[in-house]
Design a protein around this motif. Sequence first.
Motif, PDB file in Angstrom:
ATOM      1  N   TYR A  58       0.943  -1.085   0.223  1.00 29.72           N
ATOM      2  CA  TYR A  58       0.037  -0.031   0.020  1.00 29.72           C
ATOM      3  C   TYR A  58       1.067   1.138  -0.013  1.00 29.72           C
ATOM      4  N   ARG A  59       0.497   2.368  -0.643  1.00 24.66           N
ATOM      5  CA  ARG A  59       0.869   3.692  -0.681  1.00 24.66           C
ATOM      6  C   ARG A  59       0.268   4.461   0.484  1.00 24.66           C
ATOM      7  N   ILE A  60       0.735   5.255   1.120  1.00 25.95           N
ATOM      8  CA  ILE A  60       0.179   5.966   2.236  1.00 25.95           C
ATOM      9  C   ILE A  60      -0.296   7.350   1.775  1.00 25.95           C
ATOM     10  N   ILE A  61      -1.542   7.739   1.787  1.00 22.58           N
ATOM     11  CA  ILE A  61      -1.971   9.224   1.089  1.00 22.58           C
ATOM     12  C   ILE A  61      -2.306  10.085   2.227  1.00 22.58           C
ATOM     13  N   SER A  62      -1.997  11.337   2.036  1.00 19.01           N
ATOM     14  CA  SER A  62      -2.121  12.385   3.032  1.00 19.01           C
ATOM     15  C   SER A  62      -3.223  13.259   2.707  1.00 19.01           C
ATOM     16  N   LEU A 239      -3.551  -1.448   9.623  1.00 23.21           N
ATOM     17  CA  LEU A 239      -2.796  -0.550   9.180  1.00 23.21           C
ATOM     18  C   LEU A 239      -3.580   0.927   9.430  1.00 23.21           C
ATOM     19  N   GLU A 240      -4.802   1.068   8.912  1.00 25.80           N
ATOM     20  CA  GLU A 240      -5.620   2.047   9.031  1.00 25.80           C
ATOM     21  C   GLU A 240      -5.917   2.709  10.700  1.00 25.80           C
ATOM     22  N   ASN A 241      -6.004   1.562  11.519  1.00 24.94           N
ATOM     23  CA  ASN A 241      -5.937   1.959  12.838  1.00 24.94           C
ATOM     24  C   ASN A 241      -4.699   2.754  13.266  1.00 24.94           C
ATOM     25  N   GLN A 242      -3.498   2.183  12.977  1.00 30.02           N
ATOM     26  CA  GLN A 242      -2.352   2.793  13.234  1.00 30.02           C
ATOM     27  C   GLN A 242      -2.151   4.187  12.703  1.00 30.02           C
TER      28      GLN A 242
END
Length: 796
Positions: A58-62, A239-242
Amino acid sequence: MFRSYFKIAIRTLRKNRLTSFINLLGLGLSMSVGLMIMVRLQDALSYDRFHPAPDRTYRIISHYQKSNGEQWKLATTPLPLRDELNKNRNIIEACASIYPALNGKVNSNGKELYINGAFTEPSFFNVFGFSLASGNTATSLQQPNTIVISKTVAEKFFGTQNPLGKIITLEKGSSFLVTGVLHTPPGKSHLDFDAYASYASIDGLEKTNVLPGKTGDWFAFNSAYTYVLLNKKVRGVGLENQLNAIARELNNINKNGITSFTTQRIDKITPGREELAYDRSGSSWGKFYAEMGIALLILLAACFNYTNLTIARALTRAKEVGVRKIVGAKRYQVFFQYVVESVVLSLLALGFAWLILGFIIRFAPFNDDYEFIPSSFRYNSAMFLWSVGYALLTGIFAGVSPAWILSAFKPLRVLKNLSTAKILGKVSLQKSLIVFQYTLSLTMIIFLFAFYKQFSFLAKTDPGFKRENVLMLPIDGIDESIAEQRVSGIAGVNSVAATSANFTKHFNGMNAPVWINNSKEAMNLRYYYSDKNFIPAMKLSFVAGTNFPSETGDEERYIVLNEKAVQALGFKNPSAAIGQQLRLNDSNRVEITGVLKDFQYEGAGQTVQPLAFRNKPHAYSYLYINTNGRDRNSLVTDLKRMWSEWQSTQPLRFYWLDEELDKSNSQTATISLLGFLAFIALAIASLGLLGLVVYTVEVKRKEISIRKIVGADKKQLIQILSKGFIVLLLVAGLIAMPIGYIIGKLFLQNFALRVSFGLVHLLGCFMLMFSIGLFTVISQTYKAAMMNPVKSLRTE
């Protein structure tokens, strides 16, 4: 049964060759647009498919929303996020941060090149599956100041030498040890950097001010791309929770905005489903939906035309339908017969569309600096199967309507009195379609004319520098003083100057923060490096001051600005800037020696931005050779001879400046694409009009014969038959001209310099469309007026 349908379909298509050809042409042209979109979509869907675990990567989006309502959604994240995510190994198997701050000019092996690079870490290879042709993936990016480079960069710098252990030096002085050479990846990736340096190098580079201090800045959201590889059997919820927990901590610190993070699976990046700032994917579903919409619109118009022409021809086939039904044919059998004819024609049209696509792929008429059709495309079975399915659906869609209407004929009625079998009623739908098609065609023609006129104007506009008889020669790290000396000896060369980049429609120089007294007031200034010969050779004009001094030494001491830069720095006038000191960093000052009159160093339609010329030995990549107008072929021959004697291992590349500027301003590829689409739209509209005219003539055959017998001449008959169609063309013109004018004007607003565009140009475009439509109408009505009335009435 299907064999019989197929035979009858082939026989019918051969018997009605003109109508079949018209349908084949219309469907083939429209389907070629659909095939182009298929090629583009297949290419976009091929990105990021070779990574080892795309379902877990996954890529993290801000997301950041300020208290005043402004908000951003970015493909990038703050640099500290990487360390925070690495703390929880129960969820994450590996985390890789890509910090794209390794850009600019680098030196190695006596050569100087621009690279587009990034900082990353050893986990990069585990997450993305890239491999090394030379070096060890486990250790190549562990130590500070180490770097792995692509095969292309390795060949440019070191040729056939082994690059491992070589040193690459950044423009600002930092050196990196080459510890690996990347394999060419087995597929396409949205990550296309030339080199990757070790993440461990960043701390040292920040301490020496080579890089800004971002490793501890949680609110520099545009810093890096962060990717995570989840552990097996772990869902993305963890991951979403973190990420939510991290965002809550940031929101407790910062009360001026709200931060949040989301994830994007790596195989969903290209094409993307949403617009993200700093996204490197290059394509999105929104663009493809728009392209598919255009292709569908054109295809629908062609299918409706097929319906019109088929029904118009149906009056001549009504007896055939009647006889078939009398001898026992069921309605569904007649229905399938017409659908099979449509499908066969569609498959033939697919062959024609493939011929058009083959030409487009081979000669790339729609590609320039942007590849509309990817050059990497190769014919494949998946594309073939999808295109066949596309043709089958097209054939069924085009054939269903006429098949339903024709299969409904009553046999006794059509055999007794064919003229009473009215099919299209008042044909209001068909007339509306004709108006729509010609409106679309004329709107496209008007926009295309405005587009062409604007870029033709830009190509002829004086950019403010010498463009004729100037040859650009890339020197790729060769000592410019030696190169200048050798080139100067060629007959026909007036002068030779050196610069770091060439003038194109997109600025390809460099930029750096500069200030006068306070570094907090620094502005980002674009610049080129050039020697003292470049400014006079290119006929650039000074409004104040002079050129670089003749003797500048090895240290950089002087700078020349343009007028826009003087204004941006806050000087009252150009003269006030002369002799002032400009800071490039805390320890380096340069003196402003001159101010140049603003010139179009980018495309002529762009607003001129602040620019500087800096003078630094051995920072040059191009020679600008000013010639005396001697025969170009002879001069190039002499240049090739000199080059082969001097540089036997390095190939000669050269460009004529005026040709490059014309090419960049002409937009030939885009004009070709728009022209192709406009031609298709106009051709389909004309075919639709032709179908309606043919139908009208068939229905009014008896009326025409009677009018002719009672004394009507050819001119009167043509007027009677053509009047209604001419009205349709006029209505389309009245609708399209204001729409086209508004679109054209909005397009021209994007340019600082723009051409005039008014009523005369609109009328010219309308007359082109009207002439083509009028010819289509007159060609059929004249033919009808010339018919023998006795023969027509005997047939009736």
